[in-house]
Design a protein around this motif. Structure first.
Motif, short mmCIF file in Angstrom:
data_model
loop_
_atom_site.label_atom_id
_atom_site.label_comp_id
_atom_site.label_asym_id
_atom_site.label_seq_id
_atom_site.Cartn_x
_atom_site.Cartn_y
_atom_site.Cartn_z
N PHE A 240 0.85 -1.19 0.00
CA PHE A 240 0.00 0.00 0.00
C PHE A 240 0.89 1.24 0.00
N THR A 241 1.94 1.21 0.83
CA THR A 241 2.90 2.31 0.84
C THR A 241 3.51 2.50 -0.53
N VAL A 244 1.12 4.15 -2.97
CA VAL A 244 0.90 5.59 -2.76
C VAL A 244 2.14 6.39 -3.11
N ILE A 248 -0.78 7.02 -6.66
CA ILE A 248 -1.88 6.07 -6.74
C ILE A 248 -2.60 6.22 -8.05
N ILE A 286 9.18 9.69 3.38
CA ILE A 286 8.60 11.00 3.69
C ILE A 286 9.26 12.06 2.82
N MET A 289 7.91 11.87 -0.64
CA MET A 289 6.56 12.41 -0.74
C MET A 289 6.58 13.93 -0.69
N LEU A 290 7.46 14.49 0.14
CA LEU A 290 7.49 15.94 0.22
C LEU A 290 8.02 16.56 -1.07
N PRO A 293 4.70 15.68 -4.27
CA PRO A 293 3.47 15.53 -3.48
C PRO A 293 2.42 14.62 -4.08
N SER A 294 2.48 14.38 -5.38
CA SER A 294 1.49 13.45 -5.93
C SER A 294 2.08 12.08 -6.16
N GLY A 295 3.13 11.77 -5.46
CA GLY A 295 3.77 10.49 -5.70
C GLY A 295 4.78 10.61 -6.83
N PRO B 146 3.53 18.35 6.59
CA PRO B 146 3.43 17.93 5.19
C PRO B 146 2.10 18.29 4.54
N ARG B 149 1.80 20.55 1.41
CA ARG B 149 1.99 20.15 0.03
C ARG B 149 1.20 18.90 -0.35
N LEU B 150 0.82 18.12 0.65
CA LEU B 150 0.19 16.84 0.35
C LEU B 150 -1.29 16.88 0.68
N ILE B 151 -2.05 16.22 -0.15
CA ILE B 151 -3.48 16.16 0.15
C ILE B 151 -3.96 14.72 0.12
N TYR B 154 -2.24 10.88 0.01
CA TYR B 154 -0.79 11.06 0.14
C TYR B 154 -0.46 11.56 1.53
N ILE B 157 -0.67 8.64 3.93
CA ILE B 157 0.46 7.73 4.00
C ILE B 157 1.60 8.32 4.81
N VAL B 158 1.79 9.63 4.72
CA VAL B 158 2.86 10.23 5.51
C VAL B 158 2.54 10.15 6.99
#
Lengths: 305, 483, 386
Positions: A240-241, A244, A248, A286, A289-290, A293-295, B146, B149-151, B154, B157-158
């Motif tokens: 799942f991680t 994402v 996704i 992390i 992701m930062l 932001p959309s993967g 976070p 920037r993340l919605i 996402y 998951i963080v």
């Protein structure tokens, strides 16, 4: 260098398995915007189906049929069985919730997960079952590259995973069914109005995703040897991680995410420390992701008012 | 608490529909009750609920039931806190359990011999709890960063990473300071009003007071600007930001408040248990909090409390003992039949046919082989006595080796249930009869023998069934999500 | 529709209320009926607290199966009517607290077998002490549990303070490694043993690589790749034998020749069979004890892949059953206090653990032995014992 290659192969093997399971997550999310937490348990059932096939044909040290045939039967039965299970789960648990707010199917998925894990515990008990692959595919069947022994089963897993991923990509991009899936994922009501059989498409998506998970289960058993009723929980969480982190809804993203996690775990355990592996992997993810932001390969959703 | 529109219809906006529905209540008894309830007002309702809660320990409950009560109150506080981020602000926070753990560990470190040995730090509760809560708010802000920037998923998951990282951190890092897998022990109990609280009853009352205070504070927040800001960010962040709502700050506030509430629950948890371990804060606990919140109704405080109480009482209280699990099992089946099967004739037909089929099968099987019905239902109580002559339960079913036929019957039952969903109409009614009988047999035969495993199977089934029946939760409002 | 819901809800509540109200009276009446029919007062319950579901279900499943077996055998042998009450703790101390409260509140329960984990014992010890309920564990090995803080606690296994140093000294004296890797599985059992072994290794001049993996990990290839040619020994004080088996397979597939030394968690003739390994244990191989041949056959039928967690729970349950039976024989009704006294004065000449069972004043087994096995050709052979 030899150490590097060893860790690389390990990471690729684990990563490919995570990627296969992540594909199922990502496909279902793309179509239904649903995080199917029961997916990991479908993977577990696939591993058990493979185990029972081995036992049916005499057990790992006394097989009555040749090994390639055994592998074929294991994969076909596990994929088919898990696919059917996935379709049944969708029909039974998710279909009534298609139009509900997204948080409701979360709990249903958890309920299905509890049900599957503990039904398996009830039926098969808690002890670990072993595939004992080395009994019918000895360790000596390996390939030597750069001083590193690569066990043939690991190669099998990587190659098969790549084939399945490419196959899925072709399915989604080139076939009619793939077009239907993409249409339903984009806008379900519009797709229905265009004459696409939405129920069939969704069921097909679940079938394919769960079949991939089943195949991953058999491969897991072949490489990692021991299977048991809770294995789906941890593997499912990692997959799942991966789904994402990769973005996704994006198939290539899920693959990339899975490989990233597998390789990260492998190299961090090898080079830094095994105690803090999980913490460092989380830190890396992390950071990823930062930065994206959309993967990794996800599409940036256009926000409209 | 207005009546929600029955079906979201195309072209009708939810708010408008709700206004329209407000003018008409459900007919008959239910509408009357709703109208009366709404006239009572929020504060009196809270007072009534608190009074009911206060009476409970006086009813002569034993230690186990009081423990369930304490667990329920803890879960209720947690659910109410989670409701802030998930229900009001629309942020999926999968790392919520880390705040709970932070609260527990914070209190443990400040009230035991762990740090600064050998004497340790032993701050009184009225000092350590606020310190821990402030620390948790800071952690909440950190976890919420976070969200700039993340919605959506996402961000989820963080937060999940943070949640898992907490357990790993506490388990593996600095074992001498944080206790490692051995946890921290000998934590002081809470001192309130000069007395140390050591009994379950005492903690029940303390938690009840804390829950009521938390609910009051959150209600005041919800009806003020902050609540409106959260709702607007949940519905449409872009529009909110254009209306000068400071979206990022609002999200951070949601995380911070949620963290503070969780930390409060954590401190009392640590004091009541007098020890904390990393395994107390694993993902299973998070799942329980989410189940409580969603089952009760996302977005509603009363729903969160109700969901928590129900889950705790059913899951921990009833389902742990085979007899009472039987009540839940048969109760849920009968309830579903009552609600779903119409008209009355059909219901009567199905029930009658099931009973008849049962007696017939029992007689037939008895004639074939007496040992096949020699075993009786394994639970005790009046239900089991009533069923003795009805279900088929072979002898030697209670013992160590799980019987293959029992497993096969279980699998057949699952297949029948799936088939039931597929077929429609007359066939469904016909298929229902053997399914019901088989369900009772499998229950008495195989499932009751393994109460611990059955408990989880049953809670899974209950979650599936309840969410399918009422996706918005018990006290939630039906929302239309415009994606 | 809503009328139906209301009627159904009211009917259900009435049903449950009637049930709750009458069940207490029914159980007592059925209880007396049963006891009248078996004509003894030995109709009590024994609780079992184990991680029956959850991530370590493999251990709890085995413990529960053996507890059931013991109760079955003892009921037949003594004519008692002991029932088992399960309590699933999922190896989580907070859940163990709830389950313990359930046991304490159940007046039919006179003794509890379990809990399985040392952390759980520490969390629930005070509760058991206040209720005067005896509890006897088959797998909690932490040394400080029997220092007097838990007056109703007993155990049939030895302490970590015995096993760790004995294993470490054996490794130093017999295997002479220059370097070794020791891996813990992030649980209290494991870290406790590692803490007792690492200083001994270091003071013998061996370079120690201390690694750590979670119990949930099932592949160790990355870890195995870190085993250098200098490391001839890997110490695995783990609880899950199947994981150690996989570790051994990873070693073989990467061509590393290393001796695995394991503690009693690895003792499982069906799950851990890496040739050349050493495994320590608190009990001799029960398949080799003639007096437990019958148990072995039953156990193999009920739970083929048993290891080291089942037989001690069998022994513990047997102790409890015998105590209850002796109280009943002397004409008294079993209560928590007289069963506790009977358990503390247990004197069994032999047991499935291959040794007599006598408890000291702290609750430890007197004369708990330590055995070391070597695995050759997939079979466990005894090397030494103390």
């Amino acid at each position: 260098m030899r150490f590097f290659f060893q860790e690389l192969v390990n990471g690729l093997t684990t990563g490919s398995l995570y990627a296969l399971i992540a594909l199922g997550y990502t496909m279902v999310y793309g179509i239904l915007k649903l995080l199917n937490f029961a997916h990991g348990d479908v993977f577990m059932i696939g591993a058990f189906i493979g185990y029972f096939v081995i036992q049916w044909f005499g057990g790992s040290s006394a097989l009555t049929i040749p090994v390639p045939l055994l592998l074929l039967i294991m994969f076909v039965l596990a994929s088919g069985g898990c696919g059917a299970l996935g379709v049944a789960i969708e029909r039974f648990a998710y279909r009534p919730l298609r139009d509900a707010p997204r948080i409701a199917p979360l709990i249903t998925a958890l309920g299905v997960s509890f049900f599957l894990e503990n039904a398996a515990l009830l039926l098969w008990g808690g002890s670990y079952r072993e595939y004992n692959t080395s009994n019918f595919i000895p360790f000596s069947t390996s390939v030597h590259i750069g001083g590193v022994n690569i066990y043939i089963v690991q190669i099998l897993v990587i190659v098969l995973s790549v084939i399945l991923m490419i196959g899925l990509r072709l399915l989604v991009d080139r076939t009619q069914l793939g077009r239907q899936m993409r249409a339903v994922a984009a806008d379900r009501e519009a797709a229905e109005m265009l004459g696409i059989n939405v129920n069939f498409t969704i069921s097909a998506t679940f079938f394919i995703g769960s079949a991939l998970a089943g195949a991953a289960g058999v491969m897991w058993g072949l490489v990692f040897n021991s299977i048991w009723t809770y294995m789906g929980f941890v593997a499912g969480l990692k997959a799942f991680t991966a789904a994402v982190v990769g973005g996704i809804g994006s198939i290539s993203g899920a693959v990339l995410g899975g490989l990233l996690i597998g390789l990260a775990e492998s190299f961090i355990t090898g080079y830094i420390s095994s105690t803090y592996t999980n913490l460092i992997v989380f830190g890396i993810l992390i950071a990823v992701m930062l930065l994206r932001p959309s993967g990794l390969l996800g599409r940036v959703a256009l926000q409209k008012v | 608490m207005a009546v929600e529109p029955q079906d979201p219809s195309i072209g009708v906006d939810e708010w408008v529909a709700r206004q329209a529905a407000r003018r008409e209540y459900a007919p008959g008894l239910r509408g009357q009750a709703q109208r009366q309830l709404e006239r009572v007002g929020w504060w009196p309702r809270l007072a009534i609920a608190a009074a009911i809660g206060a009476i409970i320990p006086q009813l002569g409950l034993n230690g186990f039931q009081l423990q369930i009560g304490i667990n329920a109150l803890l879960l209720a506080i947690l659910a109410v806190g989670l409701n802030i981020s998930v229900g009001w602000a629309g942020l999926l926070d999968l790392g919520y359990i880390a705040f709970y753990g932070f609260g527990a560990y914070g209190f443990a470190l400040l009230s035991s011999n762990q740090l600064n040995q050998p004497h340790g730090i032993h701050l009184p509760a009225y000092a350590s709890i606020p310190i821990v809560m402030v620390g948790a708010a800071a952690l909440g802000v950190l976890v919420g960063l976070p969200s700039r920037r993340l919605i959506g998923d996402y961000l989820a998951i963080v937060t999940l990473f943070f949640g898992e990282a907490f357990v790993e951190f506490v388990n593996n890092v600095a074992p001498t300071k944080l206790g490692g897998p051995n946890g921290i022990f000998a934590i002081d109990p809470v001192q309130a009003f000069g007395k140390q609280i050591t009994t379950n009853q005492g903690y029940f009352y303390l938690l009840l007071v804390l829950l009521v205070l938390t609910i009051i504070v959150l209600h005041l927040l919800d009806t003020a600007r902050t609540g409106r800001a959260w709702r607007s960010v949940r519905e449409d962040p872009l529009a909110a930001s254009m209306m000068t709502v400071p979206v990022f700050r609002v999200k951070l506030m949601a995380f911070a408040f949620g963290a503070m509430v969780a930390a409060l629950a954590g401190t009392v948890f640590a004091a009541q248990q007098t020890s904390v371990f990393p395994t107390d804060f694993e993902t299973e606990m998070l799942i329980l909090i989410y189940a409580a919140l969603i089952l009760g109704g996302v977005g509603s405080i009363a729903g969160a409390v109700l969901g928590a109480v129900l889950i705790e009482v059913v899951y921990e209280g009833f389902l742990r003992s085979p007899t009472e699990a039987g009540y839940i099992f048969y109760g849920v089946i009968l309830l579903t039949l009552f609600v779903k099967l119409r008209p009355w004739r059909r219901l009567a037909l199905v029930l009658g046919a099931t009973v008849a089929l049962g007696f017939a099968m029992h007689a037939i099987v008895k004639a074939i082989s007496a040992s096949a019905v020699a075993g009786g239902p394994q639970s005790s109580g009046w239900i089991a006595d009533a069923l003795r002559g009805w279900v088929i339960v072979p002898a030697n079913n209670a013992h160590v080796v799980p019987t293959q036929p029992g497993n096969i019957a279980f699998v057949v039952l699952i297949c029948l249930l799936i088939a039931l969903v597929q077929v429609k109409g007359r066939w469904r009614t016909i298929l229902l009869v053997p399914t019901l009988y088989l369900a009772a047999c499998v229950w008495e035969w195989r499932l009751v023998a393994e109460p611990s495993v059955t408990r989880l199977i049953l809670i899974g089934a209950i979650l599936i069934v309840t969410m399918n029946a009422r996706p918005q939760g018990l006290l939630g409002k039906r929302r239309v999500e415009i994606v | 529709m809503k009328v139906r819901i209301t009627i159904a809800a009211i009917g259900l509540t009435a049903l449950v209320a009637a049930g709750c109200g009458s069940s207490s009276s029914t159980t007592t009446s059925s209880g007396t009926a049963a006891s009248a029919s078996t004509s003894n007062k030995c109709s009590v319950s024994v609780g079992v607290e184990a991680p029956i579901t959850g991530p370590v279900a493999v251990l709890g499943d085995e413990q529960l199966a053996f507890a059931k077996l013991a109760v079955q055998d003892d009921n037949k042998a003594n004519g008692t009517n002991i029932t088992l009450v399960q309590g699933d703790t999922q190896l989580t101390p907070s859940i163990a607290t709830t389950v313990t409260q359930q046991m304490i509140s159940n007046s039919k329960v006179v003794a509890v077998v379990g809990p399985a984990g040392s952390q759980e014992v520490e969390a629930v010890g005070p509760l058991f002490g206040r209720a005067g309920l005896p509890f006897i564990s088959g797998s909690a090995t932490k040394t400080t549990l029997t220092n007097g803080s838990n007056p109703t606690f007993l155990r049939v296994v030895s302490r970590d303070s015995v096993q760790g140093p004995e294993d470490a000294n054996f490794v130093i004296k017999t295997l002479h490694p220059k370097a070794l890797m020791i891996v813990d599985d992030q649980e209290a059992y494991s870290t406790g043993l590692v803490d007792s072994m690492v200083p001994i290794f270091k003071s013998a001049g061996i370079s120690v690589d201390h690694e750590s993996v979670s119990q949930k990990v099932t592949d160790f290839s990355s870890l195995v790749a870190k085993v250098t040619p200098q490391m001839t020994v890997v110490v695995l004080p783990w609880q899950v034998a199947a994981n150690a088996q996989q570790f051994g397979k990873n070693l073989a597939s990467q061509g590393k020749k290393v001796t695995i030394v394991g503690t009693d968690g690895l003792y499982s003739p069906s799950s851990f069979t890496i040739n050349g390994s050493y495994v320590s244990s608190f009990g001799p191989d029960i398949t080799a004890i003639p007096s437990s041949a019958q148990l072995v056959t039953e156990a193999k039928a009920a739970y083929p892949k048993f290891g080291t967690f089942g037989p001690p729970v069998y022994a513990a349950t047997h102790v409890v059953d015998q105590a209850i039976a002796s109280v009943c024989k002397s004409g008294q009704t079993p209560t928590r206090s007289n069963v506790l006294a009977a358990i503390k004065s247990t004197r069994e000449a032999t047991s499935v653990l291959g040794q007599p069972i006598v408890f000291d004043s702290h609750g430890d087994l007197i004369g708990a032995k330590w055995f070391l096995f070597h695995i050759t050709n997939g079979k466990y052979t005894l090397v030494t014992s103390k």
